[in-house]
Scaffold this active site. Sequence first.
Site, short mmCIF file in Angstrom:
data_model
loop_
_atom_site.label_atom_id
_atom_site.label_comp_id
_atom_site.label_asym_id
_atom_site.label_seq_id
_atom_site.Cartn_x
_atom_site.Cartn_y
_atom_site.Cartn_z
N ASP A 44 1.15 -1.02 0.17
CA ASP A 44 0.05 0.34 -0.01
C ASP A 44 0.56 1.06 0.00
O ASP A 44 0.09 3.05 -0.18
CB ASP A 44 -1.00 -0.26 0.99
CG ASP A 44 -0.05 0.02 2.62
OD1 ASP A 44 0.54 -0.01 2.81
OD2 ASP A 44 -0.78 0.71 3.65
N SER A 45 2.05 1.28 -0.05
CA SER A 45 3.25 2.20 -0.10
C SER A 45 2.63 2.77 -1.89
O SER A 45 2.93 4.24 -1.71
CB SER A 45 4.38 1.83 -0.39
OG SER A 45 4.85 0.50 -0.61
N ASP A 83 -1.76 -6.18 0.02
CA ASP A 83 -1.33 -5.77 0.87
C ASP A 83 -2.59 -5.41 0.94
O ASP A 83 -2.88 -4.24 0.52
CB ASP A 83 -0.47 -4.23 0.81
CG ASP A 83 0.54 -3.89 1.74
OD1 ASP A 83 -0.27 -4.87 2.90
OD2 ASP A 83 0.62 -3.19 2.50
N LYS A 113 -1.43 -9.28 2.95
CA LYS A 113 -0.66 -8.90 4.14
C LYS A 113 -1.19 -7.90 4.63
O LYS A 113 -1.67 -7.11 4.09
CB LYS A 113 0.76 -9.08 3.67
CG LYS A 113 1.74 -7.73 4.72
CD LYS A 113 3.36 -7.03 4.61
CE LYS A 113 3.28 -6.26 4.34
NZ LYS A 113 2.61 -4.77 4.55
N GLU A 115 -1.29 -6.21 8.37
CA GLU A 115 -0.48 -5.03 10.53
C GLU A 115 -1.32 -5.62 11.07
O GLU A 115 -2.01 -5.43 11.51
CB GLU A 115 -0.09 -3.69 9.54
CG GLU A 115 0.19 -3.00 8.07
CD GLU A 115 0.59 -1.01 8.27
OE1 GLU A 115 0.02 -1.16 8.81
OE2 GLU A 115 0.92 -0.61 6.91
N GLU A 182 9.31 -3.86 10.34
CA GLU A 182 9.52 -3.01 9.80
C GLU A 182 9.90 -1.76 10.48
O GLU A 182 9.83 -1.35 11.79
CB GLU A 182 8.06 -2.13 9.08
CG GLU A 182 8.96 -0.76 8.89
CD GLU A 182 7.67 -0.30 7.62
OE1 GLU A 182 6.93 -0.89 7.81
OE2 GLU A 182 7.99 0.90 7.11
O1 KIV Z 1 3.18 -1.20 1.32
C1 KIV Z 1 4.35 -1.31 1.43
O2 KIV Z 1 5.55 -1.26 0.49
C2 KIV Z 1 4.83 -2.31 2.68
C3 KIV Z 1 6.64 -2.46 2.60
C4 KIV Z 1 7.22 -1.62 3.21
C5 KIV Z 1 6.84 -3.92 3.92
O3 KIV Z 1 4.20 -2.73 3.56
#
Ligand code: KIV
Length: 276
Positions: A44-45, A83, A113, A115, A182
């Site tokens: 989600d970056s 994510d 994934k 959090e 992280e």
């Molecule tokens: O969103 C993302 O790119 C991430 C990584 C930094 C692990 O969660």
Amino acid sequence: MRITINQVREMKQKGEKITMLTAYDYATAKIVDEAGIPLILVGDSLGMVVLGYESTIPVTIEEMLHHTRAVVRGTKQAMIIGDMPFMTYHVSVEDALYNAGRFIQEGSAQAVKLEGGVTVAEKIRRIVECGIPLMGHIGLTPQSINQLGGYKVQGKTPEAAIRLIEDAKALEEAGAFAIVLETVPAQLAALITRSVSIPTIGIGAGIGCDGQVQVINDILGSFTDFIPKHAKQYAKLTDIIRNAVTEYHNEVKAGSFPTEKQSFFVDESVLAELTK
Ligand code: KIV
């Protein structure tokens, strides 16, 4: 055949380092896959490095699914991990399961994934029970940035370190196949890595993790609004792109682009017909 979670687990057992990179589009994902990177995270970056948001919080599941599908189309071997964005797994177990399912069914991802540790363990258990491989993410969890009060190193006090170890164990126990750590002190990340049987994938968590993940734009130098301490620039794409774009601009203005090489021509007899 794509990389499986069993192969990822075996890599830890054999002491083989695991590489993971983010990707958000077809063309980049294709290069990452061809380079042999086994795990590709559609992070989600995306919100910051592709969509220009200030944080990951505004990212929607529709945006994530759109990019996940593009990454899947560009790849053959890597496991694609979608994510789960903010508020897609927070409200209820049902919500979390439904949205994880969307990543697999509509996004064609092989895993998701999310959090959190102890607090999301029940949701993870249910998602995994339904056959969806899940990667955990603890330490600095950017979706909780307002609660954490900034992008700070996590686990620096004994209490915070103990909480992180408990979170890692809760993820393992709930059935996660790997854990992203992280921005965690290197010694603590190494300790967590030794305390769990599933692989740890570090970002700003030192060399003692089973693997490493980076945001691709950080290592390529194609996003320079800020450069995290944990990132190493293996290229400076911003400079390369700026030079290419400037050269193109100058050539168009000067009339030196396009040349015959980039042009198409019709037979003179056709033109003669037009001027009869
Ligand atoms: O969103 C993302 O790119 C991430 C990584 C930094 C692990 O969660």
